[in-house]
Design a protein around this motif. Structure first.
Motif, PDB file in Angstrom:
ATOM      1  N   SER A 247       0.823  -1.208   0.000  1.00 11.18           N
ATOM      2  CA  SER A 247       0.000   0.000   0.000  1.00 11.18           C
ATOM      3  C   SER A 247       0.861   1.263   0.000  1.00 11.18           C
ATOM      4  CB  SER A 247      -0.929  -0.015   1.211  1.00 11.18           C
ATOM      5  OG  SER A 247      -1.664   1.190   1.314  1.00 11.18           O
ATOM      6  N   ALA A 248       1.856   1.292   0.895  1.00  9.26           N
ATOM      7  CA  ALA A 248       2.667   2.503   1.046  1.00  9.26           C
ATOM      8  C   ALA A 248       3.557   2.759  -0.157  1.00  9.26           C
ATOM      9  CB  ALA A 248       3.511   2.394   2.317  1.00  9.26           C
ATOM     10  N   SER A 249       3.936   1.708  -0.870  1.00 12.26           N
ATOM     11  CA  SER A 249       4.832   1.890  -2.019  1.00 12.26           C
ATOM     12  C   SER A 249       4.156   2.629  -3.160  1.00 12.26           C
ATOM     13  CB  SER A 249       5.336   0.531  -2.513  1.00 12.26           C
ATOM     14  OG  SER A 249       4.305  -0.182  -3.189  1.00 12.26           O
ATOM     15  N   GLY A 250       2.830   2.489  -3.255  1.00 12.73           N
ATOM     16  CA  GLY A 250       2.117   3.100  -4.378  1.00 12.73           C
ATOM     17  C   GLY A 250       2.392   2.424  -5.709  1.00 12.73           C
ATOM     18  N   LEU A 251       3.032   1.246  -5.682  1.00 10.09           N
ATOM     19  CA  LEU A 251       3.405   0.546  -6.906  1.00 10.09           C
ATOM     20  C   LEU A 251       2.361  -0.498  -7.276  1.00 10.09           C
ATOM     21  CD1 LEU A 251       7.171  -0.138  -6.030  1.00 10.09           C
ATOM     22  CD2 LEU A 251       6.264   1.736  -7.427  1.00 10.09           C
ATOM     23  N   THR A 252       2.362  -0.895  -8.535  1.00 10.12           N
ATOM     24  CA  THR A 252       1.558  -2.012  -9.000  1.00 10.12           C
ATOM     25  C   THR A 252       2.454  -2.968  -9.773  1.00 10.12           C
ATOM     26  OG1 THR A 252       0.947  -0.790 -11.010  1.00 10.12           O
ATOM     27  CG2 THR A 252      -0.571  -0.668  -9.136  1.00 10.12           C
ATOM     28  N   LEU A 253       2.075  -4.225  -9.786  1.00  9.51           N
ATOM     29  CA  LEU A 253       2.846  -5.225 -10.518  1.00  9.51           C
ATOM     30  C   LEU A 253       2.798  -4.943 -12.016  1.00  9.51           C
ATOM     31  CD1 LEU A 253       1.687  -8.483  -8.695  1.00  9.51           C
ATOM     32  CD2 LEU A 253       3.982  -7.478  -8.612  1.00  9.51           C
ATOM     33  N   LEU A 254       3.933  -5.037 -12.670  1.00 10.22           N
ATOM     34  CA  LEU A 254       3.950  -4.965 -14.126  1.00 10.22           C
ATOM     35  C   LEU A 254       3.230  -6.190 -14.681  1.00 10.22           C
ATOM     36  CD1 LEU A 254       7.686  -3.918 -14.655  1.00 10.22           C
ATOM     37  CD2 LEU A 254       5.672  -2.432 -14.550  1.00 10.22           C
ATOM     38  N   ASP A 255       2.445  -5.985 -15.731  1.00  8.45           N
ATOM     39  CA  ASP A 255       1.628  -7.100 -16.199  1.00  8.45           C
ATOM     40  C   ASP A 255       1.591  -7.225 -17.715  1.00  8.45           C
ATOM     41  OD1 ASP A 255       0.107  -4.924 -16.838  1.00  8.45           O
ATOM     42  OD2 ASP A 255      -1.676  -5.543 -15.703  1.00  8.45           O
TER      43      ASP A 255
END
Length: 463
Positions: A247-255
């Motif tokens: 949550s804190a990273s603000g990242l999403t998995l590359l897909d």
């Protein structure tokens, strides 16, 4: 500002701190400034902290050793038929050939102790700056103790023949010979607790007050705590911290295939929660020996991905694009390919997919199998695997998580440690014998000079 601090780091503290874990002193450079003087102003404390980050780049830590050796010590690599001799010992787990960074870790710890103390005592500095300095230093001290604990000792509850010694704990600066008392090693429980406490304190200080992916940061503190609790088999805590890190990273998995293929060419890697920025021009300690010479045909090309590793990737897996074939017909990894020059590939220290895999393993251990499969599918579907892994068997799910960790985290410093923390025998590359978990070579050897100089310091069994 960072460039300026890098240039003054050697002058201020780089060579005045102490090499041995038990306080044995190096010769002091005659041109160096006393670190006690450096502690009196913000620039000096920042310079000490910059030295801490520089040491992270050392070939003895994440510049090479902790990032690549865990693959060589296990089954993710083979040796190229023609080598320079580097890693030949680790490839067959010869006695004393291991992951060795004891002295480097204690140089780091001593510097963090100066920063922690100085951040509290420096006058005329805003509280948020004090908190940030102290939080970053606490994170790095906790990181060092975590690495020491998992390399030189067993995980609590996984001891062989009752051996529970891990590392020496120091939380105050060692200024001179009067501070350099000859201490014994603390237990694995105490060392892991020290790492945990440091990271928890860092978490509080860095929340809303960090400098992002290239520095100790709030999301990374959560992520490292998730990893630490995974090692301690505190499954609930591992899940909680991993969730907050995501949550804190603000990242999403590359897909998609294109983005995943190019991820390790991006600066920073788009999935990095914490990344080691390599700058050979400005690197003040000159310790940036890098990873690519050991896995790339343009350089020494000693270590290649094993056939055993390559076989775990399905044909539809986008991560097949992380490997290529050299002109001599042998495979190599594109994660560290020196595409922009020798020794300068950044090193992602913690990436987002690891957090989902921590959750998958922890949920499975708690018999929360649906949640475990959900977390596992997050990674696998993002990587192009169209048929979800399905099982109602806890052990089968955990086995699949371990395979997925190989696929995702190869050449990022995990394989040996993953097998060790689960008390598993270590499978090996072709031509080398497996290492049973009760073999003394599971633990790294302490520097013999330290043992010889400190009557209270016990060597690990078998050495």
């Amino acid at each position: 500002m960072l460039k300026y601090l890098r240039k003054i780091t050697l002058i201020v503290v780089g060579v005045v701190l102490f090499a041995g874990c038990d306080g044995l002193l190096d010769t002091e450079n005659s041109t160096a400034v006393d670190p006690d003087v450096a502690q009196e102003n913000i620039e000096g404390i920042e310079a000490i902290l910059t030295s801490v980050y520089n040491r992270l780049q050392s070939s003895a830590r994440y510049g090479r050793e902790i990032t690549l050796a865990p693959d060589v010590l296990a089954d993710n690599t083979d040796q190229h038929p023609i080598t320079s001799g580097r890693y030949d010992g680790q490839a067959v787990n010869s006695q004393g050939s291991h992951i060795t960074f004891w002295n480097t870790a204690y140089l780091t710890i001593n510097e963090t102790n100066y920063v922690i103390e100085g951040a509290d005592n420096t006058e005329g500095v805003a509280q948020e700056v004090r908190d940030r300095l102290k939080g970053e230093a606490l994170f790095q001290r906790g990181y060092a103790y975590f690495d020491l604990g998992r390399t030189y000792g067993y995980e609590p509850g996984r001891e062989v023949n009752g051996w529970d010694q891990a590392a020496i704990i120091r939380t105050d600066p060692t200024r001179d010979v009067t501070d350099a008392d000859l201490r014994s090693r603390s237990s694995n429980v105490d060392v892991y607790n020290q790492a945990r406490e440091d990271l928890e304190d860092a978490l509080t200080l860095l929340e809303g007050n960090d400098r992002g992916v290239y520095f100790s940061n709030y999301a990374a503190a959560n992520a490292l705590l998730a990893r630490l609790h995974l090692y301690l088999e505190n499954w609930d805590q591992a899940i909680t911290y991993a969730d907050e890190a995501i949550s804190a990273s603000g990242l999403t998995l590359l897909d998609n295939e294109e983005d995943i293929t190019s991820a390790f060419y991006e600066v920073p890697n788009p999935e990095s929660i914490l990344e080691l920025s390599i700058d050979p021009v400005e690197e003040s300690l000159g310790s940036n020996t890098g990873l690519c010479p050991y896995t790339n045909p343009k350089h020494w090309f000693d270590v290649i991905p094993s056939e055993n590793l390559l076989d775990v990737y399905d044909t539809e897996d986008y991560r097949n694009n992380w490997f290529a074939t050299a002109n001599d017909g042998f495979p190599y990894t594109l994660k560290w390919d020196c595409s922009t020059g020798p020794f300068d590939d950044n090193v992602p220290l913690i990436r987002l997919p690891e957090m989902y895999l921590i959750q998958a393993e922890a949920h499975a251990e708690l018999d929360q199998l649906t949640l475990a499969l959900d977390a596992l599918e997050e990674v696998q579907s993002a990587r192009g695997l169209t048929v979800p892994f399905v099982s109602t068997d806890k052990d089968a799910i955990i086995d699949e998580v371990m395979v997925e960790r190989r696929r995702e985290l190869s050449f990022e410093g995990h394989r040996w440690y993953d097998l060790k923390r689960r008390a598993m025998d270590i499978p090996k590359q072709v031509g080398a014998q497996p290492v049973p978990y009760d073999d003394f070579r599971i633990l790294s050897v302490l520097p013999q000079s330290e043992v010889d100089s400190n009557p209270n310091l016990d060597q690990n069994p078998g050495y």
